[in-house]
Design a protein around this motif. Structure first.
Motif, PDB file in Angstrom:
ATOM      1  N   PHE A   1      41.954  42.390  38.488  1.00  0.00           N
ATOM      2  CA  PHE A   1      41.830  43.521  39.323  1.00  0.00           C
ATOM      3  C   PHE A   1      41.043  43.170  40.406  1.00  0.00           C
ATOM      4  O   PHE A   1      40.138  42.131  40.586  1.00  0.00           O
ATOM      5  CB  PHE A   1      41.268  44.746  38.415  1.00  0.00           C
ATOM      6  CG  PHE A   1      39.775  44.110  37.829  1.00  0.00           C
ATOM      7  CD1 PHE A   1      39.485  43.229  36.800  1.00  0.00           C
ATOM      8  CD2 PHE A   1      38.749  44.757  38.613  1.00  0.00           C
ATOM      9  CE1 PHE A   1      38.191  43.034  36.729  1.00  0.00           C
ATOM     10  CE2 PHE A   1      37.260  44.459  38.317  1.00  0.00           C
ATOM     11  CZ  PHE A   1      37.016  43.606  37.159  1.00  0.00           C
ATOM     12  N   LEU A   2      41.372  44.222  41.377  1.00  0.00           N
ATOM     13  CA  LEU A   2      40.583  44.207  42.525  1.00  0.00           C
ATOM     14  C   LEU A   2      39.512  45.451  42.486  1.00  0.00           C
ATOM     15  O   LEU A   2      39.869  46.271  41.991  1.00  0.00           O
ATOM     16  CB  LEU A   2      41.342  44.142  43.757  1.00  0.00           C
ATOM     17  CG  LEU A   2      42.167  43.129  43.979  1.00  0.00           C
ATOM     18  CD1 LEU A   2      43.118  43.172  45.052  1.00  0.00           C
ATOM     19  CD2 LEU A   2      41.520  41.780  44.361  1.00  0.00           C
ATOM     20  N   ILE A   3      38.542  45.318  43.155  1.00  0.00           N
ATOM     21  CA  ILE A   3      37.465  46.568  43.149  1.00  0.00           C
ATOM     22  C   ILE A   3      37.340  47.077  44.718  1.00  0.00           C
ATOM     23  O   ILE A   3      37.205  46.288  45.440  1.00  0.00           O
ATOM     24  CB  ILE A   3      36.135  45.986  42.709  1.00  0.00           C
ATOM     25  CG1 ILE A   3      36.205  45.379  41.288  1.00  0.00           C
ATOM     26  CG2 ILE A   3      35.108  47.205  43.022  1.00  0.00           C
ATOM     27  CD1 ILE A   3      34.835  44.581  41.016  1.00  0.00           C
TER      28      ILE A   3
ATOM     29  N   ALA B   1      42.070  48.422  41.055  1.00  0.00           N
ATOM     30  CA  ALA B   1      43.434  48.031  41.416  1.00  0.00           C
ATOM     31  C   ALA B   1      43.975  46.766  40.371  1.00  0.00           C
ATOM     32  O   ALA B   1      43.026  45.925  40.457  1.00  0.00           O
ATOM     33  CB  ALA B   1      43.979  47.552  42.506  1.00  0.00           C
TER      34      ALA B   1
ATOM     35  N   ALA C   1      39.358  39.681  40.916  1.00  0.00           N
ATOM     36  CA  ALA C   1      40.232  38.669  41.814  1.00  0.00           C
ATOM     37  C   ALA C   1      39.527  38.781  43.335  1.00  0.00           C
ATOM     38  O   ALA C   1      40.054  38.502  44.173  1.00  0.00           O
ATOM     39  CB  ALA C   1      41.538  38.617  41.985  1.00  0.00           C
ATOM     40  N   GLY C   2      38.646  39.951  43.340  1.00  0.00           N
ATOM     41  CA  GLY C   2      38.025  40.442  44.593  1.00  0.00           C
ATOM     42  C   GLY C   2      37.762  41.629  44.775  1.00  0.00           C
ATOM     43  O   GLY C   2      37.801  42.568  43.802  1.00  0.00           O
TER      44      GLY C   2
END
Lengths: 307, 307
Positions: B95-97, B145, B129-130
């Motif tokens: 996921f991405l933040i 996401a 993942a970033g």
């Protein structure tokens, strides 16, 4: 930085991100390359490719104001994210939209945002796979989460620069708020061509100004840099300082072996009308110590700088 | 609805989403199943699988208040999104933040949010993942996401319900604000087991209350439903009305052929201590017209309802 930082502006954006992300686990099986580049790289079931994954947000009164035509805001939200796929020499395929909207927002304005996102999706041949709306007690926030891919041998991270590499930028820089920041073209085709035809060592897109972004590329590569700032290609109406410091150029910044520079310039002119300018070189880290926070030395936009 | 809607609350959430998303292109090559289910389904290079893609956001003073311990807010942001993967019988992987944070936010609070997200990532064995941080002129906004996958033959959308199907819910419902909304367990394992062992026709997770969500599942399947509301499994302290209307249960709502119901209940008890309750059945659409906005008939949370 204060000895005992208490609030976010005590740290600045880069230090804050390091401080926050240390709490997050990353498994090498799930993530090839995480925070710190234009997109995250994820393993793909296709062993010849990486998946690319990126989110980008626009916050009202930070990135735009309500007097901006909403279709331009919507297009920009998508195009900014697409530009990060160009920066890796990849292509996006689909995206999700998070729209946080005030309850009393004019329906016409909300529709304008979505018309702009739809227009951008058609322009870049990507699909809207869904998303989410929420009410907002404050202003508008749009976030785009985008997926795509890149062939492994074509993928260009920020970190591959070598000492002596020539540093190039596409297009002209600065004076972006006069209109460019709403009308820019992500350099998908140019990045793909570069990566297919030349040994591009490192690449990123210019979002915070070359004065902030080149130090980031150099730092990611563990190197220094030397730039003849007066050679920066200035957009019409831009001073050299604006070319250096203004954000939102969305041009490509990349490096390749200096021995390839002349051949690149010749072949580029045969393919593109867009300008291409050699602005400097990467250096050994010992010859240049500018690998610290670019925002403090060279301008650019820092979300959590002290006022 | 007014004849000429002017602002978002003139429409209500479902009509607003239909109005906005009509502007967005979707290509069948890029998206198998778009807006309207718990996750989007995307093609995978592995022909036996779908990719799952989902975003979910938490907005301060809409979904939480500043007096909530930040680690619980962070965990919830991730766990809510994970619950959408359970709803498709899939698994998330990364996921991405997106963190939109006030400049004067206490550093401790921001770190607490990321500690909570990190804790959830380890709990559900997924990688960060970033992502991105931005300053906020208003309150806090966290958006997650998330990417994952599901084997095609195991994937359960909302739309597969058949007339006569038995309708089940896991766990107990209602009274969620007393603590459950911060401590819930996404039903990943239960959903995987259901999908592997029974012909589950339709499934979703309960985020807006079964009174709003069951009509959505029935509508997605083109069917009606009949529920004996007094049979709803009420959480300790919850009235039947709260079990119907409170959001944030994050339990599974699913349907399967009625002939399988008894075998399911027997085998479920052998595997799980969690309760499983048959609450009703899907019907022909002609026998029940409750396929309109669930929020107006049955409570639940509508982001753009009129005050």
């Amino acid at each position: 930085m204060p000895d005992h930082p208490q609030q976010l502006t005590d740290l600045g954006e880069n230090a804050l991100i390091r401080r926050l992300t240390r709490h997050l686990p990353v498994s090498a099986e799930q993530v090839e390359l995480g925070a710190g580049d234009d997109c995250a790289l994820l393993p793909s079931p296709d062993p010849t490719k990486w998946q690319l994954f990126k989110t980008d947000c626009l916050v009202e009164d930070v990135h735009f104001t309500r007097d901006t035509p909403p279709a331009q805001v919507g297009r920009k939200a998508v195009a900014r994210t697409v530009s990060d796929f160009a920066a890796m020499a990849g292509r996006p395929s689909s995206f999700l939209i998070t729209a946080v909207l005030p309850k009393d927002l004019a329906l016409d304005y909300a529709e304008g945002l979505f018309q702009g996102m739809g227009r951008a999706a058609r322009e870049f041949q990507i699909s809207a796979a869904g998303g989410e709306t929420s009410s907002s007690p404050g202003g508008i926030m749009l976030s785009i989460a985008m997926l795509g891919e890149v062939r492994k041998e074509r993928c260009v991270p920020r970190s591959g620069g070598k000492p002596g590499d020539a540093v190039f930028v596409t297009g002209r820089l600065g004076h972006t708020l006069a209109g460019h920041h709403l009308q820019f073209q992500p350099r998908l085709e140019e990045a793909e061509w570069l990566s297919a035809n030349f040994p591009i060592h490192a690449m990123m897109d210019l979002s915070d100004g070359v004065g902030a972004d080149l130090p980031r590329l150099a730092r990611a590569s563990g190197l220094g840099y030397h730039v003849t700032w007066e050679n920066l290609p200035c957009r019409d109406g831009a001073s050299p300082r604006e070319a250096l410091e203004d954000g939102e150029d969305y041009e490509l910044l990349f490096t390749l072996p200096a021995a390839q520079a002349a051949r690149l310039q010749k072949r580029w002119q045969d393919h593109f009308t867009l300008e291409l300018t050699r602005i400097g070189r990467l250096t050994e880290p010992t010859t240049n110590s500018e690998t610290h926070e670019g925002s403090q030395r060279s301008g650019g936009f820092d979300h959590f700088a002290q006022p």
